[in-house]
Scaffold this active site. Structure first.
Site, short mmCIF file in Angstrom:
data_model
loop_
_atom_site.label_atom_id
_atom_site.label_comp_id
_atom_site.label_asym_id
_atom_site.label_seq_id
_atom_site.Cartn_x
_atom_site.Cartn_y
_atom_site.Cartn_z
N ASP A 94 -54.13 8.87 -63.65
CA ASP A 94 -55.16 9.22 -62.67
C ASP A 94 -55.33 10.53 -62.58
O ASP A 94 -54.66 11.50 -63.26
CB ASP A 94 -54.80 8.57 -61.23
N HIS A 109 -49.12 10.91 -70.85
CA HIS A 109 -49.68 9.68 -71.17
C HIS A 109 -51.05 9.51 -71.45
O HIS A 109 -51.76 8.27 -71.08
CB HIS A 109 -49.08 8.41 -70.25
N CYS A 117 -62.64 9.57 -79.76
CA CYS A 117 -63.31 9.05 -80.62
C CYS A 117 -62.47 8.68 -81.82
O CYS A 117 -62.19 9.63 -82.51
CB CYS A 117 -64.59 9.77 -80.95
N CYS A 120 -64.41 10.63 -85.19
CA CYS A 120 -64.28 11.92 -85.43
C CYS A 120 -63.25 12.56 -84.93
O CYS A 120 -63.04 13.94 -84.89
CB CYS A 120 -65.55 12.67 -84.89
N CYS A 136 -70.43 8.35 -79.07
CA CYS A 136 -69.55 9.59 -78.89
C CYS A 136 -70.59 11.01 -78.74
O CYS A 136 -71.52 11.04 -79.51
CB CYS A 136 -68.64 9.86 -80.26
N GLU A 204 -36.77 3.95 -54.29
CA GLU A 204 -35.31 3.11 -54.70
C GLU A 204 -34.75 3.75 -55.77
O GLU A 204 -35.36 4.48 -56.38
CB GLU A 204 -35.78 1.56 -54.58
N ALA A 220 -42.82 9.27 -51.34
CA ALA A 220 -43.11 10.54 -51.88
C ALA A 220 -43.90 11.41 -50.88
O ALA A 220 -43.84 12.60 -50.59
CB ALA A 220 -43.82 10.27 -53.18
P1 OAD Z 1 -43.28 2.32 -62.38
O1 OAD Z 1 -44.36 1.37 -61.92
O2 OAD Z 1 -42.42 1.96 -63.46
O3 OAD Z 1 -42.49 2.78 -61.25
C1 OAD Z 1 -42.88 3.49 -60.13
C2 OAD Z 1 -41.66 3.99 -59.29
O4 OAD Z 1 -42.27 4.60 -58.06
C3 OAD Z 1 -40.74 2.88 -58.78
O5 OAD Z 1 -39.18 3.21 -58.95
C4 OAD Z 1 -41.12 2.58 -57.26
O6 OAD Z 1 -39.99 2.44 -56.53
C5 OAD Z 1 -41.38 4.00 -56.97
N1 OAD Z 1 -42.15 4.20 -55.69
C6 OAD Z 1 -43.47 3.29 -55.44
N2 OAD Z 1 -43.91 3.39 -54.30
C7 OAD Z 1 -43.30 4.83 -54.04
C8 OAD Z 1 -43.41 5.97 -53.07
N3 OAD Z 1 -44.43 5.67 -52.02
N4 OAD Z 1 -42.81 7.15 -53.06
C9 OAD Z 1 -42.02 6.98 -53.81
N5 OAD Z 1 -41.49 6.53 -54.96
C10 OAD Z 1 -42.45 5.07 -54.87
O7 OAD Z 1 -44.34 3.70 -62.84
P2 OAD Z 1 -43.76 4.85 -63.88
O8 OAD Z 1 -42.37 5.15 -63.70
O9 OAD Z 1 -44.62 5.86 -63.70
O10 OAD Z 1 -47.08 4.14 -69.41
O11 OAD Z 1 -44.09 4.22 -65.22
C11 OAD Z 1 -44.06 4.63 -66.52
C12 OAD Z 1 -44.89 4.42 -67.59
O12 OAD Z 1 -45.04 3.04 -67.91
C13 OAD Z 1 -46.47 4.68 -67.32
O13 OAD Z 1 -46.76 6.14 -67.32
C14 OAD Z 1 -47.21 3.77 -68.06
C15 OAD Z 1 -46.31 2.47 -68.08
O14 OAD Z 1 -46.40 1.48 -68.85
C16 OAD Z 1 -48.27 4.05 -70.04
O15 OAD Z 1 -49.25 3.71 -69.82
C17 OAD Z 1 -47.93 4.62 -71.67
#
Ligand code: OAD
Length: 233
Positions: A94, A109, A117, A120, A136, A204, A220
């Site tokens: 995002d 990521h 594209c 190219c 493109c 957590e 957060a």
């Molecule tokens: P996850 O969904 O695996 O983990 C999100 C973490 O945020 C969890 O440990 C939740 O407990 C925590 N969480 C949820 N709400 C929260 C809040 N309000 N404040 C603080 N913490 C909170 O997401 P990522 O670790 O970002 O990759 O996942 C890593 C990657 O896996 C992503 O970038 C994506 C995905 O597949 C790709 O797309 C390549």
């Protein structure tokens, strides 16, 4: 904070959760109703490009309905006011960090608002849908743009810049990530080898909590502003 000059921040889906963006590993193990393997691998795209394009088109369109939260804004304040080195490395696709005002930012990521594209190799800013196979803007060839997202099995962006920032780091902080996806999940180890202090802020305990010097559990939107206040005090 005494002795801290060089900071690396890693963020994950948890930092955008309070803005209303779904995290990846929800309680049902699905990402917006899909298995990650069905929408986030090159194989899935080869098998069913229409499904994958539609999935990311929806995520891209949803950006218009969400706003940065207090955690994004607090990191932007740190970015603006921190006199030392700082790099915010996000796993999120995002655009809430930049809309919150962050500048020293790296999307490891990829980004929803970018298209790549396959003809190219250009990466172009993209706000609309891709499912109809638009041309493109760089080479004019239609139907070869894909989401500029790093899928499983692909190399994350900016690893060299991340390593350069990690080497002299004396503080590493991980915010809102489950620690399930490498190489991002391994950055805490790199930080430890570099001699940095390590701090985790997450709702957590994560898969990697045991590797951090300190873990603070909570939302957060509350933990990040409080930590930035401490750092800038
Ligand atoms: P996850 O969904 O695996 O983990 C999100 C973490 O945020 C969890 O440990 C939740 O407990 C925590 N969480 C949820 N709400 C929260 C809040 N309000 N404040 C603080 N913490 C909170 O997401 P990522 O670790 O970002 O990759 O996942 C890593 C990657 O896996 C992503 O970038 C994506 C995905 O597949 C790709 O797309 C390549």
């Amino acid at each position: 904070m005494a002795g801290v000059r060089n900071i690396v921040v890693l963020t994950g889906a948890g930092i955008s959760a309070e803005s209303g963006v779904a995290t990846f590993r929800g309680p049902d193990g699905l990402w917006e109703g899909h298995r990650v393997e069905d929408v986030a691998t090159p194989e899935a795209f080869a098998r069913n490009p229409a499904l994958v394009q539609r999935f990311y088109d929806e995520r891209r369109a949803a950006l218009a309905r969400v706003e940065p939260n207090a955690a994004h804004r607090a990191l932007a304040r740190l970015d603006a006011d921190w006199p030392g080195e700082l790099l915010i490395v996000t796993q999120n696709v995002d655009d809430l960090h930049e809309r919150g005002g962050a500048r020293r930012l790296l999307h490891m990521h990829g980004e929803l608002r970018s298209a790549w594209c396959l003809r190219c190799n250009a990466r172009v800013r993209w706000d609309g849908p891709l499912r109809d196979g638009p041309p493109c803007p760089a080479c004019g060839v239609a139907g070869r743009l894909r989401p500029d997202i790093v899928w499983f099995g692909e190399m994350p962006y900016g690893m060299e810049r991340i390593e350069d920032a990690m080497r002299p780091a004396d503080l590493f902080i991980s915010i809102g990530t489950s620690g399930a996806v490498y190489p991002a999940a391994g950055l805490v180890q790199t930080a430890r080898w570099a001699g940095a202090r390590t701090l985790e802020l997450n709702l957590e305990p994560s898969a990697g909590s045991y590797m951090f010097d300190e873990c603070r559990m909570g939302r957060a939107g509350e933990l990040v502003p409080a930590w930035v206040d401490e750092l800038l005090a």
